[in-house]
Design a protein around this motif. Structure first.
Motif, PDB file in Angstrom:
ATOM      1  N   ASP A 188       0.603  -1.305  -0.365  1.00 43.66           N
ATOM      2  CA  ASP A 188       0.085  -0.039  -0.073  1.00 43.66           C
ATOM      3  C   ASP A 188       1.268   1.320   0.283  1.00 43.66           C
ATOM      4  OD1 ASP A 188      -2.796   1.244   0.531  1.00 43.66           O
ATOM      5  OD2 ASP A 188      -1.683   2.447   1.734  1.00 43.66           O
ATOM      6  N   ILE A 189       0.869   1.674  -0.981  1.00 46.62           N
ATOM      7  CA  ILE A 189       1.509   3.540  -0.801  1.00 46.62           C
ATOM      8  C   ILE A 189       1.417   4.461   0.731  1.00 46.62           C
ATOM      9  CG2 ILE A 189      -0.851   4.778  -1.456  1.00 46.62           C
ATOM     10  CD1 ILE A 189       1.601   5.922  -3.594  1.00 46.62           C
ATOM     11  N   HIS A 190       0.555   4.345   1.054  1.00 44.54           N
ATOM     12  CA  HIS A 190       0.605   5.088   2.778  1.00 44.54           C
ATOM     13  C   HIS A 190       1.273   4.575   3.122  1.00 44.54           C
ATOM     14  CE1 HIS A 190      -0.799   8.168   0.359  1.00 44.54           C
ATOM     15  NE2 HIS A 190      -2.606   7.407   0.043  1.00 44.54           N
ATOM     16  N   MET A 191       0.674   2.701   3.732  1.00 43.88           N
ATOM     17  CA  MET A 191       0.670   1.851   4.862  1.00 43.88           C
ATOM     18  C   MET A 191       2.010   1.003   5.100  1.00 43.88           C
ATOM     19  SD  MET A 191      -3.181   1.782   6.155  1.00 43.88           S
ATOM     20  CE  MET A 191      -3.986   1.780   4.389  1.00 43.88           C
ATOM     21  N   GLY A 192       2.299   0.679   3.502  1.00 42.42           N
ATOM     22  CA  GLY A 192       3.471  -0.079   3.638  1.00 42.42           C
ATOM     23  C   GLY A 192       3.061  -1.884   2.923  1.00 42.42           C
ATOM     24  N   CYS A 193       3.503  -3.302   3.698  1.00 45.90           N
ATOM     25  CA  CYS A 193       2.809  -4.052   3.189  1.00 45.90           C
ATOM     26  C   CYS A 193       1.871  -3.715   4.264  1.00 45.90           C
ATOM     27  CB  CYS A 193       4.183  -4.775   3.344  1.00 45.90           C
ATOM     28  SG  CYS A 193       3.208  -6.692   2.358  1.00 45.90           S
ATOM     29  N   ILE A 194       0.794  -4.482   3.725  1.00 44.16           N
ATOM     30  CA  ILE A 194      -0.702  -4.978   4.868  1.00 44.16           C
ATOM     31  C   ILE A 194      -0.736  -6.374   4.348  1.00 44.16           C
ATOM     32  CG2 ILE A 194      -1.225  -2.707   5.479  1.00 44.16           C
ATOM     33  CD1 ILE A 194      -3.761  -2.927   3.439  1.00 44.16           C
ATOM     34  N   ASP A 195      -2.233  -6.540   5.080  1.00 40.39           N
ATOM     35  CA  ASP A 195      -1.856  -7.866   4.172  1.00 40.39           C
ATOM     36  C   ASP A 195      -3.626  -7.728   4.078  1.00 40.39           C
ATOM     37  OD1 ASP A 195      -0.506  -9.691   5.611  1.00 40.39           O
ATOM     38  OD2 ASP A 195      -0.956  -9.727   7.638  1.00 40.39           O
ATOM     39  N   ASN A 196      -3.972  -8.974   2.880  1.00 40.52           N
ATOM     40  CA  ASN A 196      -5.189  -8.967   2.102  1.00 40.52           C
ATOM     41  C   ASN A 196      -6.348  -9.112   3.108  1.00 40.52           C
ATOM     42  OD1 ASN A 196      -4.844 -11.991   1.798  1.00 40.52           O
ATOM     43  ND2 ASN A 196      -6.241 -11.792   0.425  1.00 40.52           N
ATOM     44  N   GLY A 197      -6.197  -9.958   4.217  1.00 36.79           N
ATOM     45  CA  GLY A 197      -7.142 -10.153   4.615  1.00 36.79           C
ATOM     46  C   GLY A 197      -6.781 -10.723   6.074  1.00 36.79           C
ATOM     47  N   LEU A 224     -10.424  -4.144   6.136  1.00 40.28           N
ATOM     48  CA  LEU A 224     -10.629  -2.571   6.496  1.00 40.28           C
ATOM     49  C   LEU A 224      -9.190  -1.883   7.359  1.00 40.28           C
ATOM     50  CD1 LEU A 224     -11.189   0.370   5.722  1.00 40.28           C
ATOM     51  CD2 LEU A 224     -13.070  -0.034   7.803  1.00 40.28           C
ATOM     52  N   THR A 225      -8.024  -1.609   6.681  1.00 46.90           N
ATOM     53  CA  THR A 225      -6.806  -1.407   7.731  1.00 46.90           C
ATOM     54  C   THR A 225      -6.822   0.135   7.316  1.00 46.90           C
ATOM     55  OG1 THR A 225      -5.836  -2.914   6.387  1.00 46.90           O
ATOM     56  CG2 THR A 225      -4.277  -1.483   7.951  1.00 46.90           C
ATOM     57  N   LEU A 226      -6.424   0.952   8.850  1.00 46.16           N
ATOM     58  CA  LEU A 226      -7.020   2.172   8.991  1.00 46.16           C
ATOM     59  C   LEU A 226      -5.441   2.187   9.306  1.00 46.16           C
ATOM     60  CD1 LEU A 226     -10.301   2.183  10.987  1.00 46.16           C
ATOM     61  CD2 LEU A 226      -9.882   2.907   8.289  1.00 46.16           C
ATOM     62  N   GLU A 227      -4.990   3.171   9.105  1.00 50.32           N
ATOM     63  CA  GLU A 227      -4.291   4.308   9.571  1.00 50.32           C
ATOM     64  C   GLU A 227      -4.259   5.610   9.893  1.00 50.32           C
ATOM     65  OE1 GLU A 227       0.198   4.125   8.253  1.00 50.32           O
ATOM     66  OE2 GLU A 227      -0.156   6.127   7.708  1.00 50.32           O
ATOM     67  N   ILE A 256     -10.085  -3.898   0.941  1.00 40.76           N
ATOM     68  CA  ILE A 256      -9.821  -4.899   0.709  1.00 40.76           C
ATOM     69  C   ILE A 256     -11.145  -6.064   0.664  1.00 40.76           C
ATOM     70  CG2 ILE A 256      -8.528  -7.312  -0.279  1.00 40.76           C
ATOM     71  CD1 ILE A 256      -5.831  -5.375   0.344  1.00 40.76           C
ATOM     72  N   VAL A 257     -11.465  -6.916  -0.111  1.00 46.63           N
ATOM     73  CA  VAL A 257     -13.189  -7.508  -0.291  1.00 46.63           C
ATOM     74  C   VAL A 257     -11.995  -8.986  -1.174  1.00 46.63           C
ATOM     75  CG1 VAL A 257     -14.903  -7.340  -1.076  1.00 46.63           C
ATOM     76  CG2 VAL A 257     -14.116  -5.351  -0.290  1.00 46.63           C
TER      77      VAL A 257
END
Length: 447
Positions: free
Chosen positions: A48-57, A302-305, A391-392
């Motif tokens: 993710d451009i803002h949060m780095g590497c996140i998980d799809n779930g 839903l990932t929130l920063e 991400i859905v």
């Protein structure tokens, strides 16, 4: 003597890579075909451009995931497991602090989980007795449900109250089966309860990955084998002396794609089966019928920063749903090593996908803020959301209904085995089922 040495694996999800590692351990040369540019399938890291590497779930594992944990330790021999996953005794707590269930690590299993039910907060004494009575009754019946029974029917049979359903059983059913209780298979639900709440010490522990799901072990597995990224397999053809993956010959193959992809790949073999003798044709048609029989359910993550650091009172909390006011979140997690990031899970999310995105995100943020402010250990209001990523996975899991016919690892062809959480693992669509399926498919191929 088995002569299968050059083996293809189609699909680099958790099932396919578990099969690839097992095959290599058994002396085979393995080539893995993957349509995506990254490993992990439906449980992978996403940049993710803002949060780095996140998980799809957001995935929660259990101490009962013995094969997954063994595989992680096998692929990271010099990294302590506690650096890769956060492990805590069973702990379920609502975001407002009104409900809490905690299993003490000092008690042996299954006394620890029975004590957790007996000492839970936010449930009346009468309801605690009902929950304990259900657990005891299921244990005495060897964790066997009635034929074609749904979770709702199981809970009604054991006279579980509306409070128990809302606080305990409905959240657990959605989290493990991603299917509403009135449609979910009671036997699969009991299998999960059996292997987590009535097993060895530590099997009920909750494990939250500290690293993204690709780094947890799939990336390390991919380094051991030949990978063919961005290769969409068009056809698998079975010959008498070999199989062909898009005309490239191999001795054998593990097909580890979702059912709809496996069906597409096997269409050529269905045509060939029409010229085969009746028993083979019958087995092929039966497999295709089972592959067509799956329905799927979505999961939204839903990932929130946040604008500032803010931590939950526990690594994960249960959220009270109220779709009428936009409170769709079911679980909220702290992101490991990211004090400004939270992850919210919405299981069985298909009905919410048509909602306007900004309103959806804002409503869930308000849900967390309003409920967490009621928690006695939460002294600060959740900061505003600076960035988010929704991400859905529209086909995250199969619909875990009673008597769903699921294929075994064995296919109609000796040179082909099947792997995936959708095979007949005895579990719903969970990571441990995928890993065990991949290992079983590999062992069967080289048996």
């Amino acid at each position: 003597m088995n002569t299968f040495k050059n083996i293809a694996v189609v699909g680099a999800g958790w099932a396919g890579l578990a099969a690839a590692v097992r095959l290599q351990d058994l002396g085979a040369r393995v080539t893995v075909f993957e349509a995506a540019p990254i490993t992990g399938g439906r449980a992978r890291g996403v940049d993710d451009i803002h949060m780095g590497c996140i998980d799809n779930g957001q995935h929660l594992m259990l101490g009962a995931y013995t094969e997954t944990l063994r595989l992680i330790e096998r692929l990271h021999p010099h990294v302590p497991l506690e650096q890769l996953v956060l492990r805590t005794p069973l702990h379920l707590e609502s975001a407002d602090g009104a409900f809490k269930l905690h299993a003490p690590a000092s008690l042996p299993a299954p006394l620890n989980t029975l004590w957790a039910l007996f000492s839970s907060r936010g449930i009346s004494v009468r309801d605690r007795v009902r929950a304990l009575s259900m657990m005891t009754g299921c244990r005495l019946k060897s964790w066997r449900a009635q034929p074609n029974e749904t979770v709702a029917e199981l809970l009604e049979r054991y006279q579980q109250s509306a409070v128990l359903l809302r606080r305990l059983w409905v959240p657990l059913c959605l989290a493990s089966l991603n299917t509403p209780i009135h449609q979910a298979c009671a036997q699969l639900f009991l299998n999960v309860l059996r292997d987590s709440l009535d097993a060895r010490q530590g099997d009920s522990d909750l494990l939250i990955p500290r690293v993204d799901l690709t780094r947890l072990w799939p990336a390390a597995a991919a380094e051991r084998v030949e990978m063919r990224y961005r290769h969409i397999v068009r056809a698998l053809c079975v010959k008498q002396t070999h199989i062909e993956i898009d005309t490239e010959p191999f001795d054998a193959c593990v097909l580890a794609t979702p059912p709809y992809a496996a069906l597409r790949i096997l269409l050529n073999e269905q045509k060939a089966a029409n010229q085969m003798h009746a028993p083979i044709q019958e087995h092929v048609e039966d497999l295709h019928k089972k592959l067509l029989g799956f329905e799927y359910r979505a999961i939204a993550t839903l990932t929130l920063e946040l604008e500032a650091d803010w931590r939950l009172p526990a690594p994960m909390l249960m959220l009270d749903e109220d779709p009428k006011i936009g409170h769709f979140g079911q679980w909220v997690f702290n992101r490991a090593g990211q004090p400004r990031q939270l992850t919210v899970v919405v299981s069985d999310a298909a009905d919410y996908l048509k909602l306007e995105r900004a309103h959806f995100v804002q409503a869930i943020a308000e849900q967390i803020r309003a409920q967490s402010l009621k928690h006695p250990q939460c002294t600060h209001r959740m900061p505003e959301v600076r960035h988010h990523r929704l991400i859905v996975e529209k086909r995250a899991t199969f619909d875990a209904t009673p008597a769903l016919p699921r294929p075994s690892n064995r296919s109609p062809w000796t040179r082909v085995t099947l792997a995936g959480d959708w095979t007949d693992t005895g579990y719903p669509s969970v990571l441990e089922g995928a890993v065990r399926s991949g290992q079983a498919a590999a062992s069967l191929l080289l048996a």
